[in-house]
Design an enzyme around this catalytic site. Structure first.
Site, PDB file in Angstrom:
ATOM      1  N   GLY A 179       0.772  -1.276   0.010  1.00 13.66           N
ATOM      2  CA  GLY A 179       0.089   0.126   0.210  1.00 13.66           C
ATOM      3  C   GLY A 179       0.799   1.321  -0.072  1.00 13.66           C
ATOM      4  O   GLY A 179       1.823   1.201  -0.410  1.00 13.66           O
ATOM      5  N   SER A 180       0.366   2.034   0.778  1.00 18.83           N
ATOM      6  CA  SER A 180       0.919   3.516   0.793  1.00 18.83           C
ATOM      7  C   SER A 180       2.389   3.652   1.345  1.00 18.83           C
ATOM      8  O   SER A 180       3.040   4.938   1.074  1.00 18.83           O
ATOM      9  CB  SER A 180       0.193   4.499   1.296  1.00 18.83           C
ATOM     10  OG  SER A 180      -1.122   4.698   0.835  1.00 18.83           O
ATOM     11  N   THR A 181       2.747   2.674   2.112  1.00 20.70           N
ATOM     12  CA  THR A 181       4.296   2.741   2.429  1.00 20.70           C
ATOM     13  C   THR A 181       5.071   2.730   1.241  1.00 20.70           C
ATOM     14  O   THR A 181       6.539   3.000   1.392  1.00 20.70           O
ATOM     15  CB  THR A 181       4.726   1.378   3.343  1.00 20.70           C
ATOM     16  OG1 THR A 181       4.300   0.379   2.559  1.00 20.70           O
ATOM     17  CG2 THR A 181       3.869   1.417   4.449  1.00 20.70           C
TER      18      THR A 181
ATOM     19  N   GLY B 290      -5.045   2.830   0.407  1.00 16.43           N
ATOM     20  CA  GLY B 290      -3.798   3.314   0.359  1.00 16.43           C
ATOM     21  C   GLY B 290      -2.654   3.202   1.485  1.00 16.43           C
ATOM     22  O   GLY B 290      -2.433   2.614   2.121  1.00 16.43           O
TER      23      GLY B 290
END
Length: 584
Positions: free
Chosen positions: A296-298, A584
């Site tokens: 995801g958003s990492t 996200g």
């Protein structure tokens, strides 16, 4: 009538040549026997000696003690304790009913089991009971049953129990490594057993040591990079988070931000390596190393870093995210709510999928595909840990425009927690990626340049806003310290499809920002409840663990303490794509 007359055969006499022939045959037979006896006893003695030794001699193995496993400060994590095993030589077995019953009681087995094991007289060695205490073995040997022997062995003991289970692993009944470091370092830990020749009496009892054939060589000691104190902290915080959010599982890793050493590695569910009678495969699995999930958003900081490095954007460049939805190749990509125009720094702070995708599409697919591969995605981290996964990253030549966009925010790529934690070393080492180490290092490694130092510092400043008010993870703030990080919330993939309502929530961050000391990565598998975003469930674990670790190691605060300030959870600003989908 004379006796000779009644027995005519006695009156017969051999002719002279026949009697001499019989005498010569007899003398020849005696000569052959004498020659054979001389040959066996005077010239070739090995045959008779082997037969004799088979009756009174035996070679006994002398086990080697397995090397200890210790943490970086010398604390024992795995040690060997002496135990005894009881075995029987079926051809020497002699026991009446009373002795058999007493032996069965002493070993806590049935008499029928013992009879079955000694029934085959062709076998020379059969275990009756493995790894019992020396006191219990002494009671068995006091029965003085012919054919019953004891053998010294070693059993592994793990002082930290479940806390270190997934790192250290465990050994099997034969003292060979089965999981974790015990398996990875089997060659160093095992040592080499020795042997000695003994003489026994007719009842099978050892009465004399004849000679030592080979001295045992004990295994080597292995010093891990793991810090037992940090491991306990990580275990405590993760266990509490999994219970609080009713998660299916979880994992956390702590890295030394300057050396790449793995200082802590914890997984839930866990198990006690000292008692594995009811352990399931799910408990043994080292999720940090073997399990893959969409980050995801990492992943967004790496996309932004590439664009900054290529001078395509700056921190203040404006990105129009519109009404919160765009379409690429027929697929809609959403933010959780409209953000309008954002700066590049705000794209990280608000975790905008649309903003990240638009920045990604300014770059060639080859640029990002090469960078992600250089960061270690799609490649095993090479720690030597058993079963480490290499992850999934499709070659950039096969990316469609929508895939290039979604990969920018961590969808369509799978990583392990250890991989994503390692990738963040580029932000703590002036743009250099460090190799990981499970064993204690004696010197600083030379990292691989990925981005410039200026870019690493710029992205760090952006990630610092993530834990501030208005970011996606204010619950990740650590009072007194400047920390930076990024949240991630991704739909789980089950049977090739995204499972609606099932998330993997994560947070990866480091601190203190002024001089990074630790990288902490946290992942929760399927947290339940309305608030299941990384900023709600994983960021608090990061904050608690990072704060405890920094205070434990007496790291000086680099931010002013704020007293009596209540930090409220952020609004759910992390975004998701509709199809294919990921939060996200």
């Amino acid at each position: 009538m004379k006796y000779e007359q009644r027995t005519p055969q006695l009156r017969l006499k051999l002719e002279g040549w026949r009697s001499r022939f019989v005498l010569m045959l007899a003398m020849l037979g005696f000569a052959v026997l004498a020659g054979r006896a001389f040959y066996l006893q005077g010239m070739e003695t090995s045959f008779l000696q082997a037969k004799g030794e088979a009756r009174y001699g035996r070679v006994v193995e002398m086990p080697a003690s397995r090397g200890a496993v210790k943490d970086r400060n010398g604390k024992p994590l795995a040690i060997s304790t002496p135990v005894e095993s009881i075995w029987v030589a079926p051809d020497d077995w002699e026991a009446d009913g009373a002795q058999l019953a007493a032996l069965a009681r002493a070993l806590d087995v049935t008499a029928a089991d013992i009879r079955q094991k000694v029934a085959n007289k062709d076998r020379q060695f059969v275990y009756l009971k493995r790894q019992i205490s020396p006191e219990r073995a002494a009671r068995v040997m006091a029965l003085r049953i012919p054919g019953v022997f004891e053998q010294r062995e070693y059993r592994r003991y793990y002082p930290a129990g479940a806390v270190m289970a997934h790192v250290v692993g465990f050994t099997g009944l034969d003292d060979n490594g089965q999981e974790g470091i015990e398996l990875a370092e089997q060659a160093r830990l095992a040592g080499t057993p020795g042997s000695r020749k003994v003489i026994r009496d007719r009842k099978g009892r050892v009465v004399e040591d004849a000679e030592s054939l080979r001295a045992p060589r004990d295994g080597e000691e292995v010093d891990l990079a793991i810090d037992e104190r940090l491991q306990y902290l990580a275990h405590r915080e993760l266990e509490a988070a999994v219970a609080q959010h009713h998660a299916k599982g979880g994992a956390t890793a702590i890295l030394d931000a300057k050396t790449g050493e793995v200082l802590a590695l914890v997984n839930m569910p866990d198990f006690n390596p000292n008692n594995r009678t009811r352990v399931t495969p799910a408990q043994i699995r080292n999720r940090s190393v073997t399990d893959l999930f969409e980050p995801g958003s990492t992943m967004k900081p790496f996309t932004i870093a590439a664009a900054l490095d290529d001078k395509l954007v700056t921190a203040s460049t404006l990105i129009d995210t519109g009404p919160g939805v765009i379409t690429i190749g027929g697929w809609p990509i959403h933010d959780s709510h409209p953000n309008g125009v954002l700066t590049v720094a705000q794209v990280i702070q608000k975790s905008s999928n649309i903003g990240t995708a638009k920045i990604m599409l300014r770059m060639p697919a080859e640029r990002m595909g090469t960078m992600f591969r250089d960061l270690g995605f799609g490649v095993a981290p090479a720690t030597g840990f058993p079963g480490e996964a290499k992850g999934l990253l499709k070659p950039w030549t096969q990316w469609r425009p929508v895939e290039q966009a979604t990969i920018s925010y961590g969808q369509g790529v799978s990583v392990s927690l250890l991989q994503i934690a390692r990738a963040y070393t580029v932000f703590t080492n002036d743009g250099r990626l460090l190799p990981l180490a499970l064993l204690k290092r004696d010197s600083l490694p030379i990292g691989k340049p990925i981005i410039t130092a200026d870019t690493a510092h710029a992205v760090t400043r952006m990630m610092e806003t993530v834990v501030m008010p208005g970011g996606t993870a204010p619950l990740g703030r650590v009072p007194g310290y400047r920390v930076a990080g990024k949240t991630g919330t991704a739909y789980k993939v089950e049977n090739g499809h995204y499972a609606e309502g099932k998330y993997v929530s994560s947070f990866v961050g480091f601190g203190p920002v002024s001089d990074p000391r630790y990288i902490v990565a946290v992942m929760l598998d399927e947290p339940e409840g309305v608030k299941s975003y990384g900023g709600d469930v994983a960021a608090p674990v990061f904050a608690s663990l990072m704060g405890s670790a920094l205070r434990l190691m007496s790291i000086a605060p680099d931010a002013p303490q704020t007293l009596n300030v209540k930090v409220e959870p952020a609004a759910p600003t992390e975004a998701h794509a509709s199809a294919p989908g990921s939060a996200g």
